[in-house]
Design a protein around this motif. Structure first.
Motif, PDB file in Angstrom:
ATOM      1  N   UNK A  58       0.831  -1.210   0.000  1.00  0.00           N
ATOM      2  CA  UNK A  58       0.000   0.000   0.000  1.00  0.00           C
ATOM      3  C   UNK A  58       0.866   1.261   0.000  1.00  0.00           C
ATOM      4  N   UNK A  59       1.974   1.215   0.703  1.00  0.00           N
ATOM      5  CA  UNK A  59       2.864   2.369   0.726  1.00  0.00           C
ATOM      6  C   UNK A  59       3.380   2.684  -0.670  1.00  0.00           C
ATOM      7  N   UNK A  60       3.648   1.635  -1.456  1.00  0.00           N
ATOM      8  CA  UNK A  60       4.140   1.843  -2.816  1.00  0.00           C
ATOM      9  C   UNK A  60       3.015   2.228  -3.770  1.00  0.00           C
ATOM     10  N   UNK A  61       1.915   1.480  -3.730  1.00  0.00           N
ATOM     11  CA  UNK A  61       0.826   1.720  -4.685  1.00  0.00           C
ATOM     12  C   UNK A  61       0.065   2.998  -4.346  1.00  0.00           C
ATOM     13  N   UNK A  62      -0.483   3.059  -3.129  1.00  0.00           N
ATOM     14  CA  UNK A  62      -1.251   4.239  -2.739  1.00  0.00           C
ATOM     15  C   UNK A  62      -0.351   5.456  -2.592  1.00  0.00           C
ATOM     16  N   UNK A  63       0.906   5.245  -2.192  1.00  0.00           N
ATOM     17  CA  UNK A  63       1.829   6.367  -2.062  1.00  0.00           C
ATOM     18  C   UNK A  63       2.109   7.029  -3.399  1.00  0.00           C
ATOM     19  N   UNK A  64       2.386   6.211  -4.421  1.00  0.00           N
ATOM     20  CA  UNK A  64       2.609   6.777  -5.752  1.00  0.00           C
ATOM     21  C   UNK A  64       1.315   7.359  -6.311  1.00  0.00           C
ATOM     22  N   UNK A  65       0.187   6.685  -6.017  1.00  0.00           N
ATOM     23  CA  UNK A  65      -1.092   7.222  -6.446  1.00  0.00           C
ATOM     24  C   UNK A  65      -1.374   8.584  -5.835  1.00  0.00           C
ATOM     25  N   UNK A  66      -1.006   8.754  -4.561  1.00  0.00           N
ATOM     26  CA  UNK A  66      -1.208  10.053  -3.905  1.00  0.00           C
ATOM     27  C   UNK A  66      -0.388  11.146  -4.585  1.00  0.00           C
ATOM     28  N   UNK A  67       0.820  10.793  -5.022  1.00  0.00           N
ATOM     29  CA  UNK A  67       1.639  11.776  -5.743  1.00  0.00           C
ATOM     30  C   UNK A  67       0.971  12.177  -7.058  1.00  0.00           C
ATOM     31  N   UNK A  68       0.456  11.188  -7.795  1.00  0.00           N
ATOM     32  CA  UNK A  68      -0.225  11.496  -9.057  1.00  0.00           C
ATOM     33  C   UNK A  68      -1.484  12.322  -8.810  1.00  0.00           C
ATOM     34  N   UNK A  69      -2.232  11.956  -7.763  1.00  0.00           N
ATOM     35  CA  UNK A  69      -3.440  12.707  -7.424  1.00  0.00           C
ATOM     36  C   UNK A  69      -3.084  14.141  -7.052  1.00  0.00           C
ATOM     37  N   UNK A  70      -2.017  14.297  -6.286  1.00  0.00           N
ATOM     38  CA  UNK A  70      -1.554  15.650  -5.929  1.00  0.00           C
ATOM     39  C   UNK A  70      -1.225  16.462  -7.182  1.00  0.00           C
ATOM     40  N   UNK A  71      -0.542  15.850  -8.143  1.00  0.00           N
ATOM     41  CA  UNK A  71      -0.158  16.567  -9.359  1.00  0.00           C
ATOM     42  C   UNK A  71      -1.382  17.014 -10.148  1.00  0.00           C
ATOM     43  N   UNK A  72      -2.385  16.120 -10.257  1.00  0.00           N
ATOM     44  CA  UNK A  72      -3.597  16.493 -10.972  1.00  0.00           C
ATOM     45  C   UNK A  72      -4.361  17.604 -10.284  1.00  0.00           C
ATOM     46  N   UNK A  73      -4.490  17.527  -8.967  1.00  0.00           N
ATOM     47  CA  UNK A  73      -5.192  18.576  -8.218  1.00  0.00           C
ATOM     48  C   UNK A  73      -4.398  19.873  -8.191  1.00  0.00           C
ATOM     49  N   UNK A  74      -3.078  19.765  -8.216  1.00  0.00           N
ATOM     50  CA  UNK A  74      -2.240  20.962  -8.294  1.00  0.00           C
ATOM     51  C   UNK A  74      -2.570  21.761  -9.548  1.00  0.00           C
ATOM     52  N   UNK A 132      -5.030  12.393 -17.272  1.00  0.00           N
ATOM     53  CA  UNK A 132      -3.884  11.520 -17.494  1.00  0.00           C
ATOM     54  C   UNK A 132      -3.052  11.278 -16.237  1.00  0.00           C
ATOM     55  N   UNK A 133      -3.126  12.188 -15.276  1.00  0.00           N
ATOM     56  CA  UNK A 133      -2.305  12.059 -14.069  1.00  0.00           C
ATOM     57  C   UNK A 133      -3.167  11.903 -12.819  1.00  0.00           C
ATOM     58  N   UNK A 134      -4.090  12.840 -12.608  1.00  0.00           N
ATOM     59  CA  UNK A 134      -4.888  12.810 -11.384  1.00  0.00           C
ATOM     60  C   UNK A 134      -5.832  11.631 -11.291  1.00  0.00           C
ATOM     61  N   UNK A 135      -6.503  11.279 -12.405  1.00  0.00           N
ATOM     62  CA  UNK A 135      -7.467  10.177 -12.378  1.00  0.00           C
ATOM     63  C   UNK A 135      -6.808   8.826 -12.085  1.00  0.00           C
ATOM     64  N   UNK A 136      -5.693   8.481 -12.742  1.00  0.00           N
ATOM     65  CA  UNK A 136      -5.017   7.236 -12.340  1.00  0.00           C
ATOM     66  C   UNK A 136      -4.599   7.239 -10.872  1.00  0.00           C
ATOM     67  N   UNK A 137      -4.147   8.395 -10.375  1.00  0.00           N
ATOM     68  CA  UNK A 137      -3.786   8.484  -8.966  1.00  0.00           C
ATOM     69  C   UNK A 137      -4.977   8.259  -8.055  1.00  0.00           C
ATOM     70  N   UNK A 138      -6.136   8.791  -8.456  1.00  0.00           N
ATOM     71  CA  UNK A 138      -7.357   8.585  -7.682  1.00  0.00           C
ATOM     72  C   UNK A 138      -7.676   7.104  -7.559  1.00  0.00           C
ATOM     73  N   UNK A 139      -7.590   6.377  -8.666  1.00  0.00           N
ATOM     74  CA  UNK A 139      -7.890   4.950  -8.632  1.00  0.00           C
ATOM     75  C   UNK A 139      -6.859   4.189  -7.799  1.00  0.00           C
ATOM     76  N   UNK A 140      -5.592   4.594  -7.854  1.00  0.00           N
ATOM     77  CA  UNK A 140      -4.569   3.906  -7.078  1.00  0.00           C
ATOM     78  C   UNK A 140      -4.767   4.091  -5.577  1.00  0.00           C
ATOM     79  N   UNK A 141      -5.370   5.199  -5.187  1.00  0.00           N
ATOM     80  CA  UNK A 141      -5.606   5.462  -3.764  1.00  0.00           C
ATOM     81  C   UNK A 141      -6.936   4.872  -3.294  1.00  0.00           C
ATOM     82  N   UNK A 142      -7.984   5.000  -4.127  1.00  0.00           N
ATOM     83  CA  UNK A 142      -9.332   4.696  -3.651  1.00  0.00           C
ATOM     84  C   UNK A 142      -9.930   3.397  -4.181  1.00  0.00           C
TER      85      UNK A 142
END
Length: 247
Positions: free
Chosen positions: A91-107, A138-148
């Motif tokens: 989870x640290x690897x998958x959700x952690x990287x997903x959180x970074x992608x989600x952050x980039x999209x929301x940024x 392309x960035x935020x949506x994949x991150x959302x799925x990786x986290x949620x």
């Protein structure tokens, strides 16, 4: 049978989901660090609206993750089963990287309502709408799925219902099935890619979805496993699946 009084479910603190609950708050912290404590970005009125909405949504989802997913159910008879039970390191690897992608999209979204300041002067350049859409999709949506995206089932023997949550219990969006739609079967349970047999897994199936109900450890015999399968079927007014339904 001695263990007929209540089914076995999730107890204690789920380590993987405990790690995952940190991710929405990490995204909030990252966005706050950039837009509230950085001299190069100034939130305008639209930016404040985006920031507040995003922060509230992430905060509420994170709090619900703690209460509904990381902690055991308030009702001890509820059985919470995950289609993929992920440990804290993964989870640290998958959700952690997903959180970074989600952050980039929301940024990118919040940046569209902000002013950039360089050399003490406001910049007239701003992120374009197509760039915001691209970053979000392309960035935020994949991150959302990786986290949620953590499909799970909540099995309620009292109400004789099964609820499937594609995004976990934190986001709701459940689909309910009556117990009469449930089909129960068992099959051997093995350590992946080995010949080591752990026992028999009793599974439930509703529609096209299959989930785990109980692991019978060891080699206790077909009669004992059949009794457990029959108990689950009785508990939900369900029936034992045929070979064709098990496929």
């Amino acid at each position: 049978m001695a263990n007929d009084e209540q089914p076995r479910g999730f107890h204690g603190l789920h380590a993987g989901d405990t790690v995952r609950t940190l991710m929405p708050f990490c995204v909030i912290a990252g966005l706050g660090r950039i837009f509230l404590f950085n001299e190069h970005f100034r939130l305008d009125a639209p930016g404040w609206v985006y920031f507040v909405i995003v922060t509230l949504a992430l905060g509420v989802s994170g709090a619900r993750m703690v209460r509904l997913e990381a902690l055991c159910p308030g009702d001890p008879r509820l059985v919470v089963t995950r289609t993929r039970d992920v440990g804290p390191v993964v989870e640290l690897m998958v959700a952690g990287f997903g959180a970074f992608l989600l952050w980039a999209g929301l940024f990118a979204v919040i940046l569209s309502g902000s002013t950039q300041i360089w050399g003490g002067e406001p910049s007239h350049k701003s992120i374009a709408l197509p760039e915001v859409v691209l970053a979000t999709v392309m960035i935020g949506l994949p991150g959302f799925f990786m986290v949620y995206w953590r499909p799970m089932f909540v099995v309620d023997p009292n109400a004789k219902t099964i609820r499937r949550y594609p995004f976990g219990r934190a986001l709701g969006l459940a689909r309910s099935f009556a117990g009469t739609e449930l089909r129960i079967f068992s099959e051997g349970y093995w350590i992946t890619n080995t010949r080591h047999r752990l026992g028999d897994m009793i599974r439930g199936k509703v529609g096209k979805y299959t989930f785990e109900l109980e692991l019978v450890h060891g080699n206790l015999g077909e009669s004992y496993v059949a009794e457990r399968v029959a108990w689950w079927a009785r508990a939900f007014d369900a029936r034992v699946a045929t070979e064709a339904e098990c496929a």
